[in-house]
Write an enzyme that holds these catalytic residues in place. Structure first.
Site, mmCIF file in Angstrom:
data_model
loop_
_atom_site.group_PDB
_atom_site.id
_atom_site.type_symbol
_atom_site.label_atom_id
_atom_site.label_comp_id
_atom_site.label_asym_id
_atom_site.label_seq_id
_atom_site.Cartn_x
_atom_site.Cartn_y
_atom_site.Cartn_z
ATOM 1 N N PRO A 9 0.787 -1.230 0.000
ATOM 2 C CA PRO A 9 0.000 0.000 0.000
ATOM 3 C C PRO A 9 0.823 1.287 0.000
ATOM 4 C CG PRO A 9 -0.136 -1.092 2.131
ATOM 5 C CD PRO A 9 0.510 -2.062 1.182
ATOM 6 N N ASN A 10 0.343 2.221 -0.768
ATOM 7 C CA ASN A 10 0.877 3.592 -0.875
ATOM 8 C C ASN A 10 2.172 3.678 -1.684
ATOM 9 O OD1 ASN A 10 -1.199 4.785 0.799
ATOM 10 N ND2 ASN A 10 -0.219 3.707 2.493
ATOM 11 N N ARG A 17 5.105 10.828 -2.637
ATOM 12 C CA ARG A 17 4.777 10.595 -1.235
ATOM 13 C C ARG A 17 6.007 10.827 -0.343
ATOM 14 N NH1 ARG A 17 4.810 4.529 1.248
ATOM 15 N NH2 ARG A 17 3.997 5.096 3.282
ATOM 16 N N TYR A 22 11.165 8.784 1.044
ATOM 17 C CA TYR A 22 11.112 7.746 0.012
ATOM 18 C C TYR A 22 11.706 8.176 -1.327
ATOM 19 C CZ TYR A 22 7.974 5.607 3.409
ATOM 20 O OH TYR A 22 7.445 5.071 4.559
ATOM 21 N N ASN A 71 7.974 -5.714 -0.758
ATOM 22 C CA ASN A 71 7.872 -4.587 0.160
ATOM 23 C C ASN A 71 6.393 -4.475 0.511
ATOM 24 O OD1 ASN A 71 7.767 -2.237 1.592
ATOM 25 N ND2 ASN A 71 9.020 -1.032 0.170
ATOM 26 N N ALA A 74 3.028 -0.816 4.797
ATOM 27 C CA ALA A 74 2.410 -0.789 6.135
ATOM 28 C C ALA A 74 1.904 -2.164 6.574
ATOM 29 C CB ALA A 74 1.272 0.223 6.157
ATOM 30 N N HIS A 77 3.772 -4.532 9.100
ATOM 31 C CA HIS A 77 3.680 -4.395 10.552
ATOM 32 C C HIS A 77 2.355 -4.906 11.119
ATOM 33 C CE1 HIS A 77 7.043 -1.913 9.461
ATOM 34 N NE2 HIS A 77 6.266 -1.028 8.852
ATOM 35 N N ASP A 84 1.691 -15.577 6.820
ATOM 36 C CA ASP A 84 1.284 -16.967 6.577
ATOM 37 C C ASP A 84 1.416 -17.332 5.107
ATOM 38 O OD1 ASP A 84 0.743 -17.364 9.235
ATOM 39 O OD2 ASP A 84 -1.441 -17.356 9.025
ATOM 40 N N GLU A 95 12.573 -9.606 1.736
ATOM 41 C CA GLU A 95 11.807 -8.449 2.222
ATOM 42 C C GLU A 95 12.643 -7.190 2.017
ATOM 43 O OE1 GLU A 95 11.007 -8.751 6.413
ATOM 44 O OE2 GLU A 95 10.044 -6.775 6.513
ATOM 45 N N HIS A 97 12.653 -2.812 2.420
ATOM 46 C CA HIS A 97 12.054 -1.526 2.797
ATOM 47 C C HIS A 97 12.980 -0.423 2.336
ATOM 48 C CE1 HIS A 97 9.008 -3.503 5.107
ATOM 49 N NE2 HIS A 97 9.955 -4.294 5.578
ATOM 50 N N ILE A 98 12.414 0.602 1.770
ATOM 51 C CA ILE A 98 13.198 1.725 1.255
ATOM 52 C C ILE A 98 13.877 2.465 2.409
ATOM 53 C CG2 ILE A 98 12.993 3.937 0.033
ATOM 54 C CD1 ILE A 98 10.469 2.571 -1.371
ATOM 55 N N SER A 99 13.111 2.705 3.456
ATOM 56 C CA SER A 99 13.642 3.456 4.606
ATOM 57 C C SER A 99 14.221 2.487 5.640
ATOM 58 C CB SER A 99 12.521 4.286 5.243
ATOM 59 O OG SER A 99 11.504 3.428 5.759
ATOM 60 N N ARG A 104 12.902 4.522 12.748
ATOM 61 C CA ARG A 104 11.656 5.302 12.695
ATOM 62 C C ARG A 104 10.774 4.961 13.898
ATOM 63 N NH1 ARG A 104 9.290 4.873 6.804
ATOM 64 N NH2 ARG A 104 8.051 6.620 7.602
ATOM 65 N N ARG A 108 7.055 0.428 13.508
ATOM 66 C CA ARG A 108 7.650 -0.077 12.259
ATOM 67 C C ARG A 108 8.747 -1.103 12.534
ATOM 68 N NH1 ARG A 108 5.490 3.426 8.419
ATOM 69 N NH2 ARG A 108 5.122 5.487 9.275
HETATM 70 C C1 DQA Z 1 8.188 0.987 3.953
HETATM 71 C C2 DQA Z 1 8.245 1.200 5.471
HETATM 72 C C3 DQA Z 1 6.861 0.998 6.082
HETATM 73 O O1 DQA Z 1 6.933 1.183 7.492
HETATM 74 C C4 DQA Z 1 5.890 1.993 5.518
HETATM 75 O O2 DQA Z 1 4.583 1.762 6.025
HETATM 76 C C5 DQA Z 1 5.886 2.025 4.033
HETATM 77 C C6 DQA Z 1 7.133 1.855 3.306
HETATM 78 C C7 DQA Z 1 9.551 1.309 3.292
HETATM 79 O O3 DQA Z 1 9.722 0.881 2.143
HETATM 80 O O4 DQA Z 1 10.393 1.998 3.885
HETATM 81 O O5 DQA Z 1 4.851 2.271 3.415
HETATM 82 O O6 DQA Z 1 7.904 -0.381 3.714
#
Ligand code: DQA
Length: 137
Positions: A9-10, A17, A22, A71, A74, A77, A84, A95, A97-99, A104, A108
């Site tokens: 998502p997002n 964003r 990001y 990725n 959200a 978490h 599963d 897995e 994550h960009i950040s 943070r 997270r």
């Molecule tokens: C994220 C980190 C997550 O906590 C956050 O909800 C995201 C992006 C990252 O790529 O850093 O939407 O997965």
């Protein structure tokens, strides 16, 4: 070799964003760069804001592809279902994550994905996806 990047998502808003976290590049632009760089592998991309669609995609690719780069954003978490799903499929999952999720908010720092992933990359910006592809080569 068939590898898919699955974004949650997002992440369709990348580039617009919270660019201070990001970055300012859209994922579509970055994905084209990855396809050019890794032109000897079949690279696919799927994004959804819907938890069940992400689970369906994992089921669809998880018995035939060579690698999944996830990725879950959200849902990382919150989603027992995604955790599963990874447990239930054969294809190895990295897995991403960009950040740096550990630098943070506290919420997270827990991931339902990590215990079931073959590897985890976070804090490298978009380059994390590139590094994840390289881990499959
Ligand atoms: C994220 C980190 C997550 O906590 C956050 O909800 C995201 C992006 C990252 O790529 O850093 O939407 O997965």
């Amino acid at each position: 070799m068939k590898i898919i990047i699955i974004n949650g998502p997002n992440l369709n808003l990348l580039g617009k964003r919270e660019p201070e976290i990001y970055g300012s590049k859209s994922f579509e632009d970055y994905f084209r760069e990855l396809q050019l760089k890794f032109d000897n592998i079949e690279l696919f991309y799927f994004q959804s804001n819907v938890e069940g669609e992400l689970i369906n995609k994992l089921h669809e690719v998880g018995f035939s592809y060579d690698g999944i780069i996830l990725n879950a954003a959200a849902y990382t978490h919150t989603s027992v279902g995604l955790g599963d799903a990874i447990k239930g499929i054969d294809t190895p999952v990295i897995e991403v994550h960009i950040s740096n999720i550990h630098a943070r908010e506290k919420f997270r720092q827990h991931s339902f994905i990590s215990p079931n992933a073959n590897g985890v990359l976070f804090g490298f910006g978009l380059k994390g996806y590139d590094l994840a592809i390289q881990s499959f080569l």
